[in-house]
Design a protein around this motif. Sequence first.
Motif, short mmCIF file in Angstrom:
data_model
loop_
_atom_site.label_atom_id
_atom_site.label_comp_id
_atom_site.label_asym_id
_atom_site.label_seq_id
_atom_site.Cartn_x
_atom_site.Cartn_y
_atom_site.Cartn_z
N UNK A 67 0.80 -1.21 0.00
CA UNK A 67 0.00 0.00 0.00
C UNK A 67 0.84 1.27 0.00
N UNK A 68 2.13 1.14 0.31
CA UNK A 68 2.97 2.33 0.37
C UNK A 68 4.40 1.99 -0.03
N UNK A 112 16.52 -3.46 6.85
CA UNK A 112 17.22 -2.19 7.07
C UNK A 112 17.17 -1.32 5.82
N UNK A 113 17.36 -1.93 4.65
CA UNK A 113 17.33 -1.17 3.40
C UNK A 113 15.93 -0.62 3.13
N UNK A 114 14.91 -1.41 3.37
CA UNK A 114 13.53 -0.93 3.17
C UNK A 114 13.25 0.23 4.12
N UNK A 115 13.70 0.11 5.35
CA UNK A 115 13.50 1.20 6.32
C UNK A 115 14.20 2.47 5.83
N UNK A 116 15.41 2.33 5.32
CA UNK A 116 16.16 3.50 4.85
C UNK A 116 15.52 4.11 3.60
N UNK A 117 14.95 3.30 2.74
CA UNK A 117 14.37 3.79 1.50
C UNK A 117 12.94 4.30 1.65
N UNK A 118 12.26 3.89 2.69
CA UNK A 118 10.87 4.29 2.93
C UNK A 118 10.88 5.62 3.66
N UNK A 119 10.53 6.67 2.96
CA UNK A 119 10.63 8.02 3.54
C UNK A 119 9.31 8.51 4.15
N UNK A 120 8.37 7.61 4.33
CA UNK A 120 7.09 8.02 4.92
C UNK A 120 7.28 8.48 6.36
N UNK A 121 6.47 9.42 6.76
CA UNK A 121 6.45 9.82 8.16
C UNK A 121 5.72 8.74 8.95
N UNK A 122 6.08 8.55 10.18
CA UNK A 122 5.39 7.59 11.02
C UNK A 122 5.74 6.15 10.72
N UNK A 123 6.92 5.90 10.21
CA UNK A 123 7.30 4.52 9.88
C UNK A 123 7.80 3.76 11.10
N UNK A 124 7.94 4.43 12.21
CA UNK A 124 8.34 3.76 13.45
C UNK A 124 9.75 4.12 13.87
N UNK A 125 10.01 3.87 15.13
CA UNK A 125 11.31 4.13 15.71
C UNK A 125 12.35 3.17 15.11
N UNK A 126 13.50 3.69 14.74
CA UNK A 126 14.53 2.87 14.08
C UNK A 126 14.97 1.70 14.95
N UNK A 127 15.17 1.92 16.22
CA UNK A 127 15.62 0.84 17.10
C UNK A 127 14.58 -0.27 17.15
N UNK A 128 13.32 0.10 17.30
CA UNK A 128 12.25 -0.89 17.37
C UNK A 128 12.10 -1.64 16.04
N UNK A 129 12.09 -0.88 14.95
CA UNK A 129 11.87 -1.48 13.63
C UNK A 129 13.04 -2.39 13.24
N UNK A 130 14.26 -1.94 13.46
CA UNK A 130 15.42 -2.70 12.99
C UNK A 130 15.91 -3.76 13.98
#
Length: 159
Positions: A67-68, A112-130
């Motif tokens: 969806x995003x 990690x790469x998807x997190x870095x490339x996804x520039x949406x706001x509200x994608x979550x805290x980096x520590x929690x997500x990664x």
Amino acid sequence: PRNSTPFWTFLFLLVLAHFLLRVGLGLTAYLPDLLMVAVLLGARRMGAPVAALFGLVLGLLEDSLALSAFGARAAATAGVAFLGARSRDIFEGDSVIFLAVYLFVGKWAREAAVYALDVRAGRGDAVMVLFVDGALAALYTAVAGTLAFLLYRAVTGER
């Protein structure tokens, strides 16, 4: 030379299971990432450019259902597949421990790469997500992928 048809059939079945279970049955949150297992296992038997293309195509298939952040998964999957193919130059063999670590690192690197490339706001805290969600997803995928590959080896007799 060994017959590679059973291996590519195995990868096709992993991809098919990924989409049937995740999309068809909506079990996204409960299943390991079988698509990444197929990409990473296939990459070890391909040249780097072909592996990157394989990752890109499968990543685009997955992104077409997202969806995003269209393209983030495709780019990340292509990059990880490229590096997975190049890992043959550094690491030899297919021990169970290597396979599990390889799948873990590959899945986590893609997260990690998807997190870095996804520039949406509200994608979550980096520590929690990664380091929590990403690491747990990578561990789950590594265990499932290793077990699936061991089952493949038992059925086909491949070493």
